[in-house]
Design a protein around this motif. Structure first.
Motif, PDB file in Angstrom:
ATOM      1  N   GLN A 355       0.825  -1.207   0.000  1.00 22.82           N
ATOM      2  CA  GLN A 355       0.000   0.000   0.000  1.00 22.82           C
ATOM      3  C   GLN A 355       0.863   1.262   0.000  1.00 22.82           C
ATOM      4  O   GLN A 355       0.606   2.199  -0.763  1.00 22.82           O
ATOM      5  CB  GLN A 355      -0.920  -0.012   1.219  1.00 22.82           C
ATOM      6  N   CYS A 356       1.891   1.291   0.829  1.00 19.38           N
ATOM      7  CA  CYS A 356       2.773   2.456   0.862  1.00 19.38           C
ATOM      8  C   CYS A 356       3.567   2.601  -0.432  1.00 19.38           C
ATOM      9  O   CYS A 356       3.803   3.720  -0.911  1.00 19.38           O
ATOM     10  CB  CYS A 356       3.728   2.353   2.053  1.00 19.38           C
ATOM     11  N   GLY A 357       3.989   1.464  -1.015  1.00 18.99           N
ATOM     12  CA  GLY A 357       4.736   1.538  -2.270  1.00 18.99           C
ATOM     13  C   GLY A 357       3.913   2.091  -3.419  1.00 18.99           C
ATOM     14  O   GLY A 357       4.432   2.814  -4.279  1.00 18.99           O
ATOM     15  N   LEU A 358       2.623   1.759  -3.449  1.00 20.88           N
ATOM     16  CA  LEU A 358       1.759   2.310  -4.497  1.00 20.88           C
ATOM     17  C   LEU A 358       1.639   3.823  -4.372  1.00 20.88           C
ATOM     18  O   LEU A 358       1.531   4.535  -5.381  1.00 20.88           O
ATOM     19  CB  LEU A 358       0.376   1.659  -4.434  1.00 20.88           C
ATOM     20  N   VAL A 359       1.653   4.323  -3.158  1.00 18.63           N
ATOM     21  CA  VAL A 359       1.540   5.766  -2.952  1.00 18.63           C
ATOM     22  C   VAL A 359       2.857   6.468  -3.258  1.00 18.63           C
ATOM     23  O   VAL A 359       2.895   7.481  -3.961  1.00 18.63           O
ATOM     24  CB  VAL A 359       1.095   6.062  -1.504  1.00 18.63           C
ATOM     25  N   VAL A 360       3.971   5.918  -2.763  1.00 23.49           N
ATOM     26  CA  VAL A 360       5.256   6.604  -2.863  1.00 23.49           C
ATOM     27  C   VAL A 360       5.837   6.503  -4.267  1.00 23.49           C
ATOM     28  O   VAL A 360       6.283   7.498  -4.851  1.00 23.49           O
ATOM     29  CB  VAL A 360       6.235   6.029  -1.817  1.00 23.49           C
ATOM     30  N   GLU A 361       5.826   5.302  -4.848  1.00 28.26           N
ATOM     31  CA  GLU A 361       6.544   5.084  -6.094  1.00 28.26           C
ATOM     32  C   GLU A 361       5.655   5.083  -7.334  1.00 28.26           C
ATOM     33  O   GLU A 361       6.162   5.253  -8.438  1.00 28.26           O
ATOM     34  CB  GLU A 361       7.301   3.754  -6.020  1.00 28.26           C
ATOM     35  N   HIS A 362       4.360   4.868  -7.177  1.00 36.25           N
ATOM     36  CA  HIS A 362       3.484   4.786  -8.342  1.00 36.25           C
ATOM     37  C   HIS A 362       2.475   5.923  -8.407  1.00 36.25           C
ATOM     38  O   HIS A 362       1.616   5.922  -9.275  1.00 36.25           O
ATOM     39  CB  HIS A 362       2.752   3.440  -8.354  1.00 36.25           C
ATOM     40  N   GLY A 363       2.567   6.866  -7.509  1.00 36.18           N
ATOM     41  CA  GLY A 363       1.766   8.077  -7.609  1.00 36.18           C
ATOM     42  C   GLY A 363       0.294   7.918  -7.324  1.00 36.18           C
ATOM     43  O   GLY A 363      -0.504   8.784  -7.727  1.00 36.18           O
ATOM     44  N   VAL A 364      -0.106   6.852  -6.647  1.00 34.44           N
ATOM     45  CA  VAL A 364      -1.519   6.689  -6.293  1.00 34.44           C
ATOM     46  C   VAL A 364      -1.850   7.645  -5.153  1.00 34.44           C
ATOM     47  O   VAL A 364      -1.166   7.667  -4.126  1.00 34.44           O
ATOM     48  CB  VAL A 364      -1.819   5.235  -5.878  1.00 34.44           C
ATOM     49  N   VAL A 365      -2.892   8.439  -5.370  1.00 39.65           N
ATOM     50  CA  VAL A 365      -3.290   9.408  -4.340  1.00 39.65           C
ATOM     51  C   VAL A 365      -4.021   8.667  -3.225  1.00 39.65           C
ATOM     52  O   VAL A 365      -5.042   8.036  -3.464  1.00 39.65           O
ATOM     53  CB  VAL A 365      -4.197  10.496  -4.930  1.00 39.65           C
ATOM     54  N   PRO A 366      -3.511   8.692  -2.007  1.00 36.57           N
ATOM     55  CA  PRO A 366      -4.171   7.938  -0.928  1.00 36.57           C
ATOM     56  C   PRO A 366      -5.460   8.609  -0.489  1.00 36.57           C
ATOM     57  O   PRO A 366      -5.670   9.809  -0.682  1.00 36.57           O
ATOM     58  CB  PRO A 366      -3.124   7.949   0.190  1.00 36.57           C
ATOM     59  N   TYR A 367      -6.337   7.813   0.102  1.00 34.87           N
ATOM     60  CA  TYR A 367      -7.573   8.361   0.630  1.00 34.87           C
ATOM     61  C   TYR A 367      -7.275   9.153   1.903  1.00 34.87           C
ATOM     62  O   TYR A 367      -6.223   9.010   2.541  1.00 34.87           O
ATOM     63  CB  TYR A 367      -8.575   7.248   0.917  1.00 34.87           C
ATOM     64  N   ASP A 368      -8.201   9.981   2.258  1.00 38.03           N
ATOM     65  CA  ASP A 368      -8.036  10.813   3.455  1.00 38.03           C
ATOM     66  C   ASP A 368      -7.971   9.927   4.696  1.00 38.03           C
ATOM     67  O   ASP A 368      -8.861   9.119   4.945  1.00 38.03           O
ATOM     68  CB  ASP A 368      -9.203  11.795   3.583  1.00 38.03           C
ATOM     69  N   GLY A 369      -6.927  10.084   5.453  1.00 40.29           N
ATOM     70  CA  GLY A 369      -6.789   9.345   6.698  1.00 40.29           C
ATOM     71  C   GLY A 369      -5.777   8.226   6.655  1.00 40.29           C
ATOM     72  O   GLY A 369      -5.400   7.726   7.715  1.00 40.29           O
ATOM     73  N   MET A 370      -5.310   7.819   5.478  1.00 41.70           N
ATOM     74  CA  MET A 370      -4.357   6.712   5.413  1.00 41.70           C
ATOM     75  C   MET A 370      -3.021   7.111   6.040  1.00 41.70           C
ATOM     76  O   MET A 370      -2.480   6.407   6.898  1.00 41.70           O
ATOM     77  CB  MET A 370      -4.151   6.275   3.972  1.00 41.70           C
ATOM     78  N   VAL A 371      -2.491   8.265   5.598  1.00 40.58           N
ATOM     79  CA  VAL A 371      -1.203   8.702   6.123  1.00 40.58           C
ATOM     80  C   VAL A 371      -1.324   9.031   7.606  1.00 40.58           C
ATOM     81  O   VAL A 371      -0.429   8.722   8.411  1.00 40.58           O
ATOM     82  CB  VAL A 371      -0.687   9.906   5.324  1.00 40.58           C
ATOM     83  N   ALA A 372      -2.440   9.616   7.992  1.00 43.19           N
ATOM     84  CA  ALA A 372      -2.633   9.930   9.407  1.00 43.19           C
ATOM     85  C   ALA A 372      -2.698   8.668  10.254  1.00 43.19           C
ATOM     86  O   ALA A 372      -2.178   8.633  11.379  1.00 43.19           O
ATOM     87  CB  ALA A 372      -3.914  10.755   9.581  1.00 43.19           C
ATOM     88  N   ARG A 373      -3.311   7.603   9.736  1.00 38.69           N
ATOM     89  CA  ARG A 373      -3.383   6.348  10.484  1.00 38.69           C
ATOM     90  C   ARG A 373      -1.983   5.748  10.650  1.00 38.69           C
ATOM     91  O   ARG A 373      -1.630   5.250  11.734  1.00 38.69           O
ATOM     92  CB  ARG A 373      -4.305   5.362   9.773  1.00 38.69           C
ATOM     93  N   LEU A 374      -1.175   5.767   9.582  1.00 42.83           N
ATOM     94  CA  LEU A 374       0.175   5.239   9.674  1.00 42.83           C
ATOM     95  C   LEU A 374       1.019   6.028  10.670  1.00 42.83           C
ATOM     96  O   LEU A 374       1.764   5.448  11.478  1.00 42.83           O
ATOM     97  CB  LEU A 374       0.839   5.253   8.294  1.00 42.83           C
ATOM     98  N   ARG A 375       0.901   7.342  10.636  1.00 41.99           N
ATOM     99  CA  ARG A 375       1.699   8.161  11.556  1.00 41.99           C
ATOM    100  C   ARG A 375       1.263   7.961  13.000  1.00 41.99           C
ATOM    101  O   ARG A 375       2.108   7.915  13.911  1.00 41.99           O
ATOM    102  CB  ARG A 375       1.585   9.626  11.148  1.00 41.99           C
TER     103      ARG A 375
END
Length: 518
Positions: A355-375
């Motif tokens: 999931q993180c690789g799709l966001v970081v390396e493939h430019g997929v825009v994450p849904y609201d709250g994904m990054v906040a949940r990880l942090r």
């Protein structure tokens, strides 16, 4: 061929070396996986010379009645009868596509150990009435029974875990639930009057029919309702408790994972995705037996079926751009932070990494709250310690590579040990190997060739890549959580004292590599 026999040439020509057994088995496994992949593609790319017929009433009534008898014979208690009937059903469904839905429904019922579907309604054998309405009602009733058996177990669960089945039944769900209750009270999940021999034979015939028939696989991997029914049937098959039958079911499950394709009509934000994820996660929670794999599991879930539910949840996890994946991500983080089973933690870290690789390396825009949940998860000191503990636990591959560098297993970083470890592994190891294939290209580390750390196998690349991806999304929280462990490992005294011989070192290798690449 499993081996290449020596070829004695005339004169002084050298003799060819014999192929090692592990290499022959590895090649055979790769060929089987490739054939399954091509077969799965043919299910989607079949060239049709005419229109697809889905109306069973267009076929003569005696033909449909004969097909119903053949489906019953395909699950007969005698093996020779099952094999011959299965071949006939395969030939018929290849030519008459209107009979595939009824055949697939009968196969799913046999695998899930639920009462057989209403074949008369599925094949429109009764005179009068709207056959499409009757067929849809029979399919809804079957899928409801399968979901109840998958979630609650064979005899049901006192905790009321079968409740989601009524909500997911769709139109006619109340009537289907009532029919399910009546069937269960009349004879149990397996029909009641059938002996264990008949039940086992029915499951073997259904597994053989589904495994060897491409038209049936085409239906279950294209139709969303049948796809959900397939996953529920596989989870409900834990009702069969004999070792030979579970071995046959394991072969079927691994074959289905090789052919696994999400139905195009399965909307990541739709109710079907939500309901299916909820069913899988309801039997895959750490509190349902996944912590130790023994006892206390929900609905009779054994360790292998807890692993299977988590593998299916990871494979069905939507892309980070869809909010429906939030519940799955929360489940994976819960496993990574609190589960005691290393296999489940590794699977959870793999899902988070993808999931993180799709966001970081493939430019997929994450849904609201994904990054906040990880942090927020990494900001908890207990979770950071759990992540470090997982990075240090049971690194059998690193131990094999260390032994190989020491001269025990040859050079090349112990590359010949992994295939043997995989082939000697059990069903659970093979299950975790399937999702890893989907992320193997993303785990290439580093990108440059000839790096000594990669050639010598000094760290687990998937761990280092996971640390890198998490560091890109939550650098402050990750650094604060791993810094105490890395600082303790990186002291000169610690490096000289325990380099290459301590579990703490295995924390630092992927951790330092991942943090360095951020």
């Amino acid at each position: 061929m499993l081996s290449i026999s020596p070829c004695h040439l005339q004169g002084s020509a050298p003799t060819r070396r014999r192929m090692p057994r592990w290499l022959a088995l590895m090649r055979m496994q790769q060929q089987q996986a490739q054939r399954n992949a091509h077969a799965a593609f043919r299910c989607w790319a079949t060239v049709r010379t005419g229109p697809q017929m889905d109306d069973p009433t267009a076929l003569p009534l005696p033909l449909r009645a004969l097909h119903a008898e053949l489906l019953a014979l395909a699950m007969h208690r005698y093996r020779s009868v099952r094999d011959r009937a299965t071949r006939v059903v395969m030939d018929v469904t290849k030519r008459l596509s209107a009979l595939t839905r009824a055949s697939a429904a009968a196969a799913l019922a046999g695998i899930g150990d639920v009462p057989p579907p209403d074949t008369a309604a599925l094949l429109a054998l009764t005179a009068g009435g709207d056959w499409r309405t009757e067929q849809a009602a029979a399919e809804v009733a079957l899928f409801t029974r399968l979901q109840t058996a998958a979630v609650a177990g064979r005899a049901g669960d006192a905790s009321g875990s079968a409740a989601p089945a009524d909500a997911a039944a769709g139109p006619g769900g109340a009537a289907a639930a009532a029919e399910t209750d009546a069937a269960s009270s009349a004879g149990g999940s397996g029909g009641g009057s059938d002996s264990d021999t008949d039940r086992d034979a029915r499951c073997r015939g259904a597994a053989l029919l589904l495994h060897s028939s491409l038209p049936l696989l085409r239906v279950v991997f294209r139709d969303v309702a049948f796809f959900s029914g397939l996953l529920h049937a596989v989870l409900a098959s834990r009702a069969y408790n004999t070792t030979p039958l579970q071995s046959d079911l394991g072969v079927l499950v691994l074959s289905l994972l090789d052919r696994f394709v999400r139905p195009p009509a399965l909307d990541p934000d739709g109710p079907e995705q939500t309901q299916l994820s909820a069913s899988l996660l309801s039997v895959a929670r750490p509190g349902n037996g996944s912590g130790g794999g023994a006892g206390g599991s929900k609905g009779g879930m054994t360790w292998r079926y807890v692993m299977l539910a988590n593998v299916l949840a990871v494979l069905l996890m939507p892309a980070p751009g869809h909010a429906a994946g939030d519940v799955v991500l929360a489940h994976l983080l819960e496993l990574l932070g609190s589960c005691e089973a290393q296999e489940l933690r590794a699977l959870a870290l793999l899902g988070v990494y993808v999931q993180c690789g799709l966001v970081v390396e493939h430019g997929v825009v994450p849904y609201d709250g994904m990054v906040a949940r990880l942090r927020a998860w990494l900001g908890d000191a207990a979770h950071a310690a759990a992540l470090a503990r997982h990075l240090s636990s049971a690194h059998s591959r690193l131990e094999q590579r260390d032994a190989a560098r020491a001269g025990a297993g040859g050079g090349g970083g112990g590359g010949g040990r992994l295939p043997m470890q995989l082939l000697r592994g059990g069903f659970e190891e093979m299950l975790t190997y399937k999702p890893q294939l989907a992320a193997v290209m993303m785990a290439v580390w580093p990108l440059e060739d000839g790096v000594a750390a990669v050639e010598e196998g000094l760290f687990v690349t998937t761990h280092a890549r996971a640390i890198q991806m998490l560091g890109r999304l939550a650098p402050t929280q990750l650094a604060a959580g791993l810094r105490p462990v890395l600082e303790e490992m990186a002291t000169p005294e610690r490096v000289v004292q325990v380099w290459g011989a301590s579990r703490r070192t295995t924390i630092g290798r992927p951790g330092l590599a991942g943090m360095h690449a951020i």
